[in-house]
Design an enzyme around this catalytic site. Sequence first.
Site, PDB file in Angstrom:
ATOM      1  N   THR A  64      97.735  24.136  48.976  1.00  0.00           N
ATOM      2  CA  THR A  64      98.533  24.958  49.877  1.00  0.00           C
ATOM      3  C   THR A  64      99.732  24.167  50.388  1.00  0.00           C
ATOM      4  O   THR A  64     100.017  23.067  49.891  1.00  0.00           O
ATOM      5  CB  THR A  64      97.628  25.542  50.998  1.00  0.00           C
ATOM      6  OG1 THR A  64      98.395  26.480  51.758  1.00  0.00           O
ATOM      7  CG2 THR A  64      97.056  24.478  51.912  1.00  0.00           C
ATOM      8  N   LYS A  68     102.382  23.019  46.697  1.00  0.00           N
ATOM      9  CA  LYS A  68     102.262  23.901  45.521  1.00  0.00           C
ATOM     10  C   LYS A  68     103.231  23.511  44.410  1.00  0.00           C
ATOM     11  O   LYS A  68     102.907  23.607  43.227  1.00  0.00           O
ATOM     12  CB  LYS A  68     102.484  25.361  45.934  1.00  0.00           C
ATOM     13  CG  LYS A  68     101.339  25.934  46.756  1.00  0.00           C
ATOM     14  CD  LYS A  68     101.554  27.400  47.046  1.00  0.00           C
ATOM     15  CE  LYS A  68     100.491  27.906  48.006  1.00  0.00           C
ATOM     16  NZ  LYS A  68     100.598  29.339  48.278  1.00  0.00           N
ATOM     17  N   GLY A 133     111.647  33.412  49.187  1.00  0.00           N
ATOM     18  CA  GLY A 133     111.088  32.058  49.147  1.00  0.00           C
ATOM     19  C   GLY A 133     109.966  31.964  48.122  1.00  0.00           C
ATOM     20  O   GLY A 133     109.869  32.791  47.206  1.00  0.00           O
ATOM     21  N   LEU A 158     121.786  36.001  50.843  1.00  0.00           N
ATOM     22  CA  LEU A 158     121.874  36.804  49.614  1.00  0.00           C
ATOM     23  C   LEU A 158     121.879  35.930  48.360  1.00  0.00           C
ATOM     24  O   LEU A 158     121.235  36.252  47.356  1.00  0.00           O
ATOM     25  CB  LEU A 158     123.124  37.687  49.674  1.00  0.00           C
ATOM     26  CG  LEU A 158     123.288  38.702  48.546  1.00  0.00           C
ATOM     27  CD1 LEU A 158     122.105  39.635  48.467  1.00  0.00           C
ATOM     28  CD2 LEU A 158     124.581  39.488  48.731  1.00  0.00           C
TER      29      LEU A 158
HETATM   30  P1  NDP Z   1     109.558  30.060  52.342  1.00  0.00           P
HETATM   31  O1  NDP Z   1     109.858  29.087  53.424  1.00  0.00           O
HETATM   32  O2  NDP Z   1     109.598  29.631  50.922  1.00  0.00           O
HETATM   33  O3  NDP Z   1     110.574  31.323  52.471  1.00  0.00           O
HETATM   34  C1  NDP Z   1     110.831  31.873  53.720  1.00  0.00           C
HETATM   35  C2  NDP Z   1     111.583  33.201  53.567  1.00  0.00           C
HETATM   36  O4  NDP Z   1     111.673  33.789  54.870  1.00  0.00           O
HETATM   37  C3  NDP Z   1     113.023  33.060  53.041  1.00  0.00           C
HETATM   38  O5  NDP Z   1     113.341  34.194  52.271  1.00  0.00           O
HETATM   39  C4  NDP Z   1     113.831  33.058  54.344  1.00  0.00           C
HETATM   40  O6  NDP Z   1     115.155  33.550  54.205  1.00  0.00           O
HETATM   41  C5  NDP Z   1     113.041  34.057  55.164  1.00  0.00           C
HETATM   42  N1  NDP Z   1     113.254  33.907  56.604  1.00  0.00           N
HETATM   43  C6  NDP Z   1     112.823  32.891  57.398  1.00  0.00           C
HETATM   44  N2  NDP Z   1     113.217  33.105  58.673  1.00  0.00           N
HETATM   45  C7  NDP Z   1     113.915  34.273  58.661  1.00  0.00           C
HETATM   46  C8  NDP Z   1     114.596  35.014  59.670  1.00  0.00           C
HETATM   47  N3  NDP Z   1     114.615  34.603  60.940  1.00  0.00           N
HETATM   48  N4  NDP Z   1     115.206  36.171  59.337  1.00  0.00           N
HETATM   49  C9  NDP Z   1     115.180  36.615  58.046  1.00  0.00           C
HETATM   50  N5  NDP Z   1     114.550  35.952  57.048  1.00  0.00           N
HETATM   51  C10 NDP Z   1     113.933  34.788  57.352  1.00  0.00           C
HETATM   52  O7  NDP Z   1     108.124  30.679  52.744  1.00  0.00           O
HETATM   53  P2  NDP Z   1     107.044  31.289  51.732  1.00  0.00           P
HETATM   54  O8  NDP Z   1     107.760  32.181  50.789  1.00  0.00           O
HETATM   55  O9  NDP Z   1     106.176  30.218  51.218  1.00  0.00           O
HETATM   56  O10 NDP Z   1     106.113  32.158  52.717  1.00  0.00           O
HETATM   57  C11 NDP Z   1     106.570  33.383  53.288  1.00  0.00           C
HETATM   58  C12 NDP Z   1     105.439  34.035  54.064  1.00  0.00           C
HETATM   59  O11 NDP Z   1     104.392  34.462  53.196  1.00  0.00           O
HETATM   60  C13 NDP Z   1     104.803  33.101  55.092  1.00  0.00           C
HETATM   61  O12 NDP Z   1     104.691  33.832  56.280  1.00  0.00           O
HETATM   62  C14 NDP Z   1     103.439  32.803  54.519  1.00  0.00           C
HETATM   63  O13 NDP Z   1     102.491  32.595  55.535  1.00  0.00           O
HETATM   64  C15 NDP Z   1     103.137  34.090  53.756  1.00  0.00           C
HETATM   65  N6  NDP Z   1     102.155  33.889  52.664  1.00  0.00           N
HETATM   66  C16 NDP Z   1     100.959  34.558  52.740  1.00  0.00           C
HETATM   67  C17 NDP Z   1     100.005  34.399  51.760  1.00  0.00           C
HETATM   68  C18 NDP Z   1      98.704  35.131  51.875  1.00  0.00           C
HETATM   69  O14 NDP Z   1      97.750  34.798  51.133  1.00  0.00           O
HETATM   70  N7  NDP Z   1      98.590  36.139  52.721  1.00  0.00           N
HETATM   71  C19 NDP Z   1     100.231  33.523  50.591  1.00  0.00           C
HETATM   72  C20 NDP Z   1     101.531  32.883  50.584  1.00  0.00           C
HETATM   73  C21 NDP Z   1     102.441  33.063  51.607  1.00  0.00           C
HETATM   74  P3  NDP Z   1     116.391  32.568  53.799  1.00  0.00           P
HETATM   75  O15 NDP Z   1     116.317  32.418  52.315  1.00  0.00           O
HETATM   76  O16 NDP Z   1     117.580  33.296  54.276  1.00  0.00           O
HETATM   77  O17 NDP Z   1     116.146  31.278  54.535  1.00  0.00           O
END
Ligand code: NDP
Length: 273
Positions: A64, A68, A133, A158
Amino acid sequence: MTQHFIVIGNPIAHSKSPDIHADFAKQVGLDIRYARQYCPDNQDSFIAVVEAFFAGGGVGANVTVPFKQMAYELCEQRGGLSQHAQVAGAVNTLMQKEGHLYGDNTDGQGLVNHIQQLGWQLDTAKVAIIGAGGAARGVILPLIQAGISQLTLANRTLDKATTLLQQLRQADTQIANAKTQVCAINELTGHFDVIINATSIGLSGEKLPLQNSLTCVYAYDMMYGRELPFLQHFAKQDSQISDGYGMLIGQAALSFELWTGQQPTTAAAAFMD
Ligand code: NDP
């Protein structure tokens, strides 16, 4: 004989994986030990933990945050990767296959399985994912394989959404052939069958800039375990909603099956206490 498993992370104390896997093992009558494994946040330490675990006879490891991608690179160098791990560029499940390290990514299929378990139809569905992300990256191929008709990827930045989709289209022909588009979150409008929140905003207390004209039948938040503004927004519009706890159980079940060959029951209600 007891079979040994770990989940490697930093931080790791909060992980629910040991409880979920203990429940699976009980269901199918297996004797397992599944431990939380803290690891310092650097590649050498991660490799040392993985090597020691498998050298000691460990059967399988979950990976985790923040490891990853390191797990993906390690499998790419030393062993094999599943199609889902290759496209996701990330590994959440490690095992030994024919003497080599093998990595899979069960997060995206875990989401798809949970959505289908909820009775939400994905076949021909018009789907929007908010967030670009690691989590979004891992779910796009499984959603397309589940038969969705079109995918809109909306992100605060974007450029990140555009780059992600370009990379995925190059990596996989099913994604290249799918109907996909990107936009900024505040430009996401119209009606969707399913909207998935894959941002980490729930952790910050901020709210997504959602248009009033954005509507959906089903809203899914990958986050879980608290009152989520994204789900509250769509509940007010009478959408059906779900948090991501079932996804967590779904990805765990797929890892368990890869390691043991046994398919546990994943009814989320059984894990809520
Ligand atoms: P990342 O850090 O890789 O990506 C974060 C994303 O959130 C980016 O697209 C970022 O946008 C966006 N973001 C962050 N803050 C804001 C904001 N204030 N306003 C708009 N967009 C925002 O995280 P992950 O992709 O790894 O994880 C995302 C979520 O998924 C987490 O909450 C995680 O807990 C959840 N998750 C749940 C799982 C489950 O089993 N239920 C498994 C894996 C993840 P930008 O590109 O503009 O920064």
